[in-house]
Scaffold this active site. Structure first.
Site, PDB file in Angstrom:
ATOM      1  N   SER A   1       3.295  -2.058  10.230  1.00 50.57           N
ATOM      2  CA  SER A   1       4.777  -2.163  10.332  1.00 50.57           C
ATOM      3  C   SER A   1       5.555  -3.409   9.963  1.00 50.57           C
ATOM      4  CB  SER A   1       5.043  -1.440  12.066  1.00 50.57           C
ATOM      5  OG  SER A   1       4.707  -0.212  12.194  1.00 50.57           O
TER       6      SER A   1
ATOM      7  N   ASN B   1       0.776  -1.014  -0.103  1.00 53.18           N
ATOM      8  CA  ASN B   1       0.003  -0.079   0.015  1.00 53.18           C
ATOM      9  C   ASN B   1       0.956   1.351   0.036  1.00 53.18           C
ATOM     10  OD1 ASN B   1      -1.661   2.055   0.623  1.00 53.18           O
ATOM     11  ND2 ASN B   1      -2.252   1.520   2.701  1.00 53.18           N
ATOM     12  N   TRP B   2       1.059   1.755  -1.168  1.00 51.03           N
ATOM     13  CA  TRP B   2       1.865   3.084  -1.247  1.00 51.03           C
ATOM     14  C   TRP B   2       1.191   4.346  -0.641  1.00 51.03           C
ATOM     15  CZ3 TRP B   2       4.171   2.410  -6.817  1.00 51.03           C
ATOM     16  CH2 TRP B   2       5.260   1.599  -6.956  1.00 51.03           C
ATOM     17  N   LYS B   3       0.180   4.232  -0.315  1.00 53.10           N
ATOM     18  CA  LYS B   3      -0.470   5.405   0.049  1.00 53.10           C
ATOM     19  C   LYS B   3      -0.055   6.718  -1.000  1.00 53.10           C
ATOM     20  CE  LYS B   3      -0.438   3.385   4.520  1.00 53.10           C
ATOM     21  NZ  LYS B   3      -0.358   3.439   5.936  1.00 53.10           N
TER      22      LYS B   3
ATOM     23  N   GLY C   1       2.183   2.320  10.565  1.00 48.46           N
ATOM     24  CA  GLY C   1       3.139   3.331  10.648  1.00 48.46           C
ATOM     25  C   GLY C   1       3.775   3.770  11.897  1.00 48.46           C
TER      26      GLY C   1
ATOM     27  N   GLU D   1      -5.695  -5.294  10.396  1.00 48.09           N
ATOM     28  CA  GLU D   1      -4.439  -4.089  10.530  1.00 48.09           C
ATOM     29  C   GLU D   1      -4.742  -3.287  12.013  1.00 48.09           C
ATOM     30  OE1 GLU D   1      -2.356  -2.875   6.358  1.00 48.09           O
ATOM     31  OE2 GLU D   1      -4.056  -1.481   6.910  1.00 48.09           O
TER      32      GLU D   1
ATOM     33  N   HIS E   1      -9.359   0.723   4.403  1.00 42.04           N
ATOM     34  CA  HIS E   1      -8.313   1.099   5.022  1.00 42.04           C
ATOM     35  C   HIS E   1      -8.326   2.077   6.284  1.00 42.04           C
ATOM     36  CE1 HIS E   1      -4.238   2.693   6.202  1.00 42.04           C
ATOM     37  NE2 HIS E   1      -3.857   1.340   5.842  1.00 42.04           N
TER      38      HIS E   1
ATOM     39  N   GLY F   1       2.965  -1.076   4.158  1.00 39.78           N
ATOM     40  CA  GLY F   1       2.842   0.054   3.794  1.00 39.78           C
ATOM     41  C   GLY F   1       4.324   0.790   3.567  1.00 39.78           C
ATOM     42  N   GLY F   2       4.873   1.641   4.778  1.00 38.67           N
ATOM     43  CA  GLY F   2       6.433   2.053   4.524  1.00 38.67           C
ATOM     44  C   GLY F   2       7.415   1.473   3.823  1.00 38.67           C
TER      45      GLY F   2
ATOM     46  N   GLU G   1      -7.203   4.656   7.207  1.00 35.41           N
ATOM     47  CA  GLU G   1      -6.981   5.934   6.709  1.00 35.41           C
ATOM     48  C   GLU G   1      -8.020   6.422   5.910  1.00 35.41           C
ATOM     49  OE1 GLU G   1      -2.961   5.767   5.322  1.00 35.41           O
ATOM     50  OE2 GLU G   1      -2.152   5.337   7.226  1.00 35.41           O
TER      51      GLU G   1
HETATM   52  P1  PGA Z   1       2.749   0.390   7.433  1.00 36.47           P
HETATM   53  O1  PGA Z   1       1.222   0.479   6.956  1.00 36.47           O
HETATM   54  O2  PGA Z   1       3.251  -0.890   6.862  1.00 36.47           O
HETATM   55  O3  PGA Z   1       3.545   1.591   7.035  1.00 36.47           O
HETATM   56  O4  PGA Z   1       2.618   0.340   9.011  1.00 36.47           O
HETATM   57  C1  PGA Z   1       0.410  -0.466   6.587  1.00 36.47           C
HETATM   58  C2  PGA Z   1      -0.942  -0.197   6.184  1.00 36.47           C
HETATM   59  O5  PGA Z   1      -1.291   1.189   6.425  1.00 36.47           O
HETATM   60  O6  PGA Z   1      -1.522  -0.891   5.484  1.00 36.47           O
END
Ligand code: PGA
Length: 253
Positions: free
Chosen positions: A213, A13-15, A173, A167, A99, A234-235, A101
């Site tokens: 994470s 998930n590149w956001k 994050g 999640e 998600h 994500g990150g 967010e």
């Molecule tokens: P993260 O994000 O790996 O940066 O914690 C995961 C996500 O939001 O899907």
């Protein structure tokens, strides 16, 4: 519960990261690093503006493309939204839904999942509790509510075609990964919700990804739990070497 062998999935998930040029550069580096990976499905979810560039760069490879969200109508006066057929046209096979967010309500999660499925997309439906919920001992109550109103509102046939991502919001994050045991317990609980709502067969076949994470140095520990059917990253998915290390580290023990 009858054991079903589930194929693992590593999804990114590149956001709100990466332009089209950065997307092409990522694929040039990433695709060769995972070309030999046959042990799992690989999904990259760029921002909407880079989906076509990603699909073009991934053509002929073992990497599928996903959207990060979707709307439930096919078209209309919905500023800023993107419809399922638009994602399909751009080259997506998957879409992340709900998600933390983006999530508004369980009802919208279910509507988005149904619309995505009708267009032939594979939804990755996210659920997960806040830190306050966990500290108050509400993790299962919250996850059950999110499950019931979201994936649980689908028909059995629809449900058989989705993936779920657990999640915990406190792990996203923050660098605070859930321990493999915490994640496995939540996955087991979600599978139980699926069994109660649908059937043992569908629950056992459901692939549940862990997200929050995930990094190259914790993927093996997480994947040692057979309840975990992959990861949503994500990150650590923004860097080709790091994401490839996660893909290559997700082999079942
Ligand atoms: P993260 O994000 O790996 O940066 O914690 C995961 C996500 O939001 O899907």
């Amino acid at each position: 519960m009858a054991q079903t062998k589930r194929r693992r999935v590593i999804a990114s998930n590149w956001k709100m990261f990466k332009t089209q040029a950065e997307t092409r550069a990522f694929f040039s580096a990433f695709a060769p690093l995972v070309a030999g990976a046959t042990h799992c499905d690989i999904v990259v979810a760029p921002p909407f503006t880079a989906i076509s560039a990603a699909a073009e760069a991934a053509r002929g490879s073992n990497i599928a493309i996903g959207g990060q969200d979707v709307f439930w109508e096919k078209e209309g006066a919905f500023t800023g939204e993107v419809a399922p057929p638009m994602l399909v046209e751009g080259g997506c096979r998957y879409v992340i839904i709900g998600h933390s967010e983006r999530r508004q309500s369980e009802e919208t999660v279910a509507k988005k999942a149904k619309a995505a499925l009708a267009a032939g997309l594979i939804p990755i439906v996210c659920v997960g509790e806040l830190l306050a919920h966990r500290e108050a001992g509400q993790t299962e109550v919250v996850c059950e509510k999110q499950f019931t109103g979201g994936p649980g509102a689908l028909t059995p046939e629809e449900f058989s075609r989705i993936l779920v991502a657990y999640e915990p919001v406190w792990a996203i994050g923050t660098g605070k990964t859930a321990t493999p045991e915490i994640a496995a317990a939540a996955h087991r609980f979600l599978r139980k919700c699926a069994e109660r709502k649908f059937s043992a067969r569908l629950a056992s076949a459901l692939r549940i990804l862990y997200g929050g994470s995930v990094k190259p140095d914790n993927i093996q520990g997480l994947m040692a739990e057979e309840e975990l059917d992959g990861a949503l990253v994500g990150g650590a998915s923004l860097d080709a070497k790091s994401f490839a290390a996660i893909v290559n580290g997700c082999k079942a023990p």
